[in-house]
Design a protein around this motif. Structure first.
Motif, PDB file in Angstrom:
ATOM      1  N   TRP A  96      35.573  41.782  39.065  1.00 35.79           N
ATOM      2  CA  TRP A  96      36.643  43.014  38.193  1.00 35.79           C
ATOM      3  C   TRP A  96      37.161  42.382  39.599  1.00 35.79           C
ATOM      4  O   TRP A  96      38.076  43.837  40.059  1.00 35.79           O
ATOM      5  CB  TRP A  96      36.627  44.279  37.568  1.00 35.79           C
ATOM      6  CG  TRP A  96      36.137  43.699  35.619  1.00 35.79           C
ATOM      7  CD1 TRP A  96      36.681  43.050  35.398  1.00 35.79           C
ATOM      8  CD2 TRP A  96      34.886  44.564  35.491  1.00 35.79           C
ATOM      9  NE1 TRP A  96      35.658  43.400  34.141  1.00 35.79           N
ATOM     10  CE2 TRP A  96      34.555  44.373  34.766  1.00 35.79           C
ATOM     11  CE3 TRP A  96      33.786  45.139  36.826  1.00 35.79           C
ATOM     12  CZ2 TRP A  96      33.692  44.500  33.955  1.00 35.79           C
ATOM     13  CZ3 TRP A  96      32.582  45.115  36.133  1.00 35.79           C
ATOM     14  CH2 TRP A  96      33.010  44.961  34.654  1.00 35.79           C
ATOM     15  N   ASN A  97      38.188  41.431  40.074  1.00 35.24           N
ATOM     16  CA  ASN A  97      37.900  41.479  41.910  1.00 35.24           C
ATOM     17  C   ASN A  97      39.575  41.728  42.447  1.00 35.24           C
ATOM     18  O   ASN A  97      39.102  42.352  42.901  1.00 35.24           O
ATOM     19  CB  ASN A  97      37.820  39.635  42.540  1.00 35.24           C
ATOM     20  CG  ASN A  97      37.543  39.807  43.559  1.00 35.24           C
ATOM     21  OD1 ASN A  97      37.275  40.430  44.166  1.00 35.24           O
ATOM     22  ND2 ASN A  97      38.933  38.973  43.813  1.00 35.24           N
ATOM     23  N   GLY A  98      40.391  41.635  41.356  1.00 32.52           N
ATOM     24  CA  GLY A  98      41.655  42.569  41.365  1.00 32.52           C
ATOM     25  C   GLY A  98      42.302  41.663  42.515  1.00 32.52           C
ATOM     26  O   GLY A  98      41.815  40.353  42.417  1.00 32.52           O
ATOM     27  N   ASP A 117      38.589  37.422  38.707  1.00 34.46           N
ATOM     28  CA  ASP A 117      39.335  38.645  37.905  1.00 34.46           C
ATOM     29  C   ASP A 117      40.439  37.486  36.606  1.00 34.46           C
ATOM     30  O   ASP A 117      40.500  36.386  37.136  1.00 34.46           O
ATOM     31  CB  ASP A 117      41.248  39.029  38.207  1.00 34.46           C
ATOM     32  CG  ASP A 117      40.959  39.876  37.959  1.00 34.46           C
ATOM     33  OD1 ASP A 117      40.340  41.179  38.747  1.00 34.46           O
ATOM     34  OD2 ASP A 117      41.931  40.144  36.911  1.00 34.46           O
ATOM     35  N   ARG A 118      40.333  38.175  35.407  1.00 32.14           N
ATOM     36  CA  ARG A 118      40.615  37.250  34.666  1.00 32.14           C
ATOM     37  C   ARG A 118      42.349  37.130  35.079  1.00 32.14           C
ATOM     38  O   ARG A 118      42.837  36.435  34.309  1.00 32.14           O
ATOM     39  CB  ARG A 118      40.375  38.076  32.988  1.00 32.14           C
ATOM     40  CG  ARG A 118      41.237  37.111  32.088  1.00 32.14           C
ATOM     41  CD  ARG A 118      40.067  36.040  31.972  1.00 32.14           C
ATOM     42  NE  ARG A 118      40.668  35.232  30.763  1.00 32.14           N
ATOM     43  CZ  ARG A 118      42.009  34.455  30.830  1.00 32.14           C
ATOM     44  NH1 ARG A 118      42.760  34.492  31.084  1.00 32.14           N
ATOM     45  NH2 ARG A 118      42.593  34.168  29.902  1.00 32.14           N
ATOM     46  N   ASN A 119      43.362  38.231  35.294  1.00 33.89           N
ATOM     47  CA  ASN A 119      44.857  37.708  35.901  1.00 33.89           C
ATOM     48  C   ASN A 119      44.833  37.242  37.113  1.00 33.89           C
ATOM     49  O   ASN A 119      44.696  37.454  38.208  1.00 33.89           O
ATOM     50  CB  ASN A 119      45.293  39.740  36.059  1.00 33.89           C
ATOM     51  CG  ASN A 119      46.274  39.903  36.016  1.00 33.89           C
ATOM     52  OD1 ASN A 119      47.341  38.785  36.391  1.00 33.89           O
ATOM     53  ND2 ASN A 119      47.387  40.926  36.448  1.00 33.89           N
ATOM     54  N   ALA A 122      46.326  38.414  40.134  1.00 34.84           N
ATOM     55  CA  ALA A 122      45.897  38.993  40.981  1.00 34.84           C
ATOM     56  C   ALA A 122      44.862  37.598  42.051  1.00 34.84           C
ATOM     57  O   ALA A 122      44.584  37.943  42.999  1.00 34.84           O
ATOM     58  CB  ALA A 122      44.543  39.846  40.086  1.00 34.84           C
ATOM     59  N   SER A 123      44.717  36.699  41.449  1.00 33.48           N
ATOM     60  CA  SER A 123      44.280  35.401  41.721  1.00 33.48           C
ATOM     61  C   SER A 123      44.802  35.128  43.176  1.00 33.48           C
ATOM     62  O   SER A 123      44.446  34.867  43.984  1.00 33.48           O
ATOM     63  CB  SER A 123      43.675  34.921  40.911  1.00 33.48           C
ATOM     64  OG  SER A 123      42.667  35.056  40.635  1.00 33.48           O
ATOM     65  N   THR A 256      39.393  32.481  38.635  1.00 27.28           N
ATOM     66  CA  THR A 256      40.165  33.446  37.477  1.00 27.28           C
ATOM     67  C   THR A 256      39.497  32.905  36.666  1.00 27.28           C
ATOM     68  O   THR A 256      39.397  31.749  35.807  1.00 27.28           O
ATOM     69  CB  THR A 256      41.617  32.537  37.095  1.00 27.28           C
ATOM     70  OG1 THR A 256      42.484  32.174  38.415  1.00 27.28           O
ATOM     71  CG2 THR A 256      42.944  33.383  36.219  1.00 27.28           C
ATOM     72  N   SER A 259      34.939  38.618  33.690  1.00 25.35           N
ATOM     73  CA  SER A 259      33.994  38.733  33.827  1.00 25.35           C
ATOM     74  C   SER A 259      32.641  39.075  32.022  1.00 25.35           C
ATOM     75  O   SER A 259      31.679  38.824  33.137  1.00 25.35           O
ATOM     76  CB  SER A 259      33.993  40.762  33.873  1.00 25.35           C
ATOM     77  OG  SER A 259      34.552  40.927  32.943  1.00 25.35           O
ATOM     78  N   THR A 274      32.650  46.469  42.863  1.00 23.91           N
ATOM     79  CA  THR A 274      34.011  46.342  41.813  1.00 23.91           C
ATOM     80  C   THR A 274      34.506  47.842  42.030  1.00 23.91           C
ATOM     81  O   THR A 274      33.271  48.667  40.841  1.00 23.91           O
ATOM     82  CB  THR A 274      33.112  45.314  41.366  1.00 23.91           C
ATOM     83  OG1 THR A 274      34.080  45.174  39.618  1.00 23.91           O
ATOM     84  CG2 THR A 274      32.260  46.228  39.942  1.00 23.91           C
TER      85      THR A 274
END
Length: 447
Positions: A96-98, A117-119, A122-123, A256, A259, A274
């Protein structure tokens, strides 16, 4: 921070200790844990530990490049990695890297690192912090020309800007597609910063929600020169900050991805540092709706990304399938379902179940990709649903143990301000104190 796996588990509550001014990387390396003994004023000689809480103004590790909601401090992440019991060059993961605090901390210490990260916002920010070189030069776009007939119909930036302003911003983002990867990344983060600054009056008291213009007259209008100057000055700021942070040549992989389905080999990770999203009903897609709009993503009309993010306020049909949660998670769902407030047994229970399933999947995948003997450091925070305590730390411990993680230490830091204090209706329910926890695990060597 990590104890010997064969020693008795130490679960101790300690007072929060804020350490101001420890921003340079060398300070983090030289003064990392163990820190001097400090009894916190209670005379019990408790070991002084570094809180994961980010200071009010954080510059360490380029945290000020684009302040990302929540997360933990760069100094704390550096301490976790530099004080590991493991030897040699390691592979570090943040699922969940943010905005990339873990990835940059690991890189400055010379370790390989993977951040997911899915966002996509953030990537991009993580790319700036971890991969853009120190000597990148800002670029001017003042020579760009926009056709008078340029159309911005259905552009998500129109939620805040008029057609003329939106067209100028799109000229910038289109030009960035032809720039070098470093200039493109820095230009996009500069655009994030500029758009957020220009639309500040659309922000309310809740830092995780952004309003939209309710009618055309409320949309903002800026001249081309005003947009150009805002975007260029933000590049200049970012370039000046990049020059202050040394990197190493260690591998940095930023993806991207989800998790719950890590695109990584089994037994490939040495350390995980994390903080999963908390069960506080924060819609991160809406929180970053303006930055996602810069990337051309409309989170209000197209809800795929909103539904995919962990902790989302939207529910997915697939998440309602039977789960294999532990007793504490199931007990929480039962308490929420039986609450007397409206929609507790329907929507709110479904949203909590979806979150817990996502958390469970993330912990299971983290175990799969970790080597035997690997370490995992989690930052989580308890919260409340109405007047029902959400013991997230204990749930994480229970779920992690089911996948081969052994608890080594549980450190708790009191939380003074909850987001629920901004919600008038939530204040009607009695709540007790909650804590932010640092939970340290090691992966069992033999299952």
């Amino acid at each position: 921070m990590t104890t010997n796996a064969s020693a008795p588990t130490q679960v101790t509550e300690r007072r929060t200790v804020d350490v101001p001014g420890r921003s340079p990387i060398l300070s983090a390396l030289q003064e990392a844990l163990p820190l001097p003994v400090h009894d916190g004023g209670n005379g019990n000689g408790a070991r002084r530990v570094l809180s994961p809480k980010r200071p009010a103004v954080e510059t360490a590790g380029l945290a000020d490049a684009f302040p990302y909601y929540a997360g933990f401090s760069f100094d704390w992440a550096t301490s976790c990695i530099s004080n590991t019991q493991l030897k040699g060059v390691l592979t570090v993961l943040d699922p969940w890297n943010g905005s990339g605090t873990t990835t940059l901390a690991a890189n400055t210490l010379g370790h390989s690192v993977v951040g997911l990260d899915r966002n996509p916002v953030a990537s991009v920010v993580a790319q700036l912090r971890c991969k853009v070189p120190m000597n990148v030069e800002p670029i001017r776009f003042s020579s760009l020309r926009i056709r008078a007939s340029a159309r911005t119909q259905n552009d998500p930036l129109n939620y805040w800007f008029d057609d003329i302003t939106t067209a100028r911003i799109r000229a910038w983002t289109s030009h960035l597609e032809h720039a070098s990867p470093s200039n493109r990344t820095m230009g996009l983060v500069a655009a994030f910063r500029a758009v957020r600054s220009l639309t500040k009056h659309f922000e309310g008291s809740n830092p995780t929600w952004v309003k939209r213009a309710s009618e055309n007259e409320e949309r903002l209008c800026f001249t081309h020169s005003e947009i150009d100057e805002a975007f260029f000055s933000e590049q200049v700021f970012l370039a000046s900050r990049l020059s202050s942070v040394p990197r190493t040549s260690a591998s940095v992989s930023l993806l991207t991805a989800d998790s719950a389905a890590l695109p990584l080999a089994t037994n490939s990770i040495d350390i995980i540092v994390t903080s999963p999203p908390y069960l506080t009903r924060i819609d991160y897609a809406v929180a970053y709706a303006r930055e996602l709009a810069v990337l051309g993503i409309d989170v209000f009309s197209e809800k795929t990304l909103r539904k995919a993010l962990m902790g989302t306020t939207l529910t997915r049909q697939a998440s309602m399938t039977p789960s294999l949660l532990g007793p504490m998670a199931e007990a929480l769902l039962s308490d929420i379902s039986q609450h007397a407030s409206k929609a507790s047994s329907s929507y709110y229970m479904k949203q909590a179940k979806q979150y817990l399933n996502d958390l469970n999947s993330g912990l299971r995948e983290s175990a799969r990709v970790s080597k035997p003997g690997a370490e995992m450091h989690l930052v989580v925070q308890d919260s409340y649903y109405k007047d029902v305590l959400v013991p997230l730390a204990e749930i994480c411990i229970e779920e992690a143990k089911r996948y081969g993680w052994e608890l080594q230490e549980h450190e708790m830091f009191p939380v003074k301000r909850l987001l629920t204090t901004l919600n008038t209706s939530a204040r009607a329910y009695k709540k007790g104190d909650v804590s932010e926890s640092v939970i340290t695990f090691t992966r069992r060597k033999h299952d």
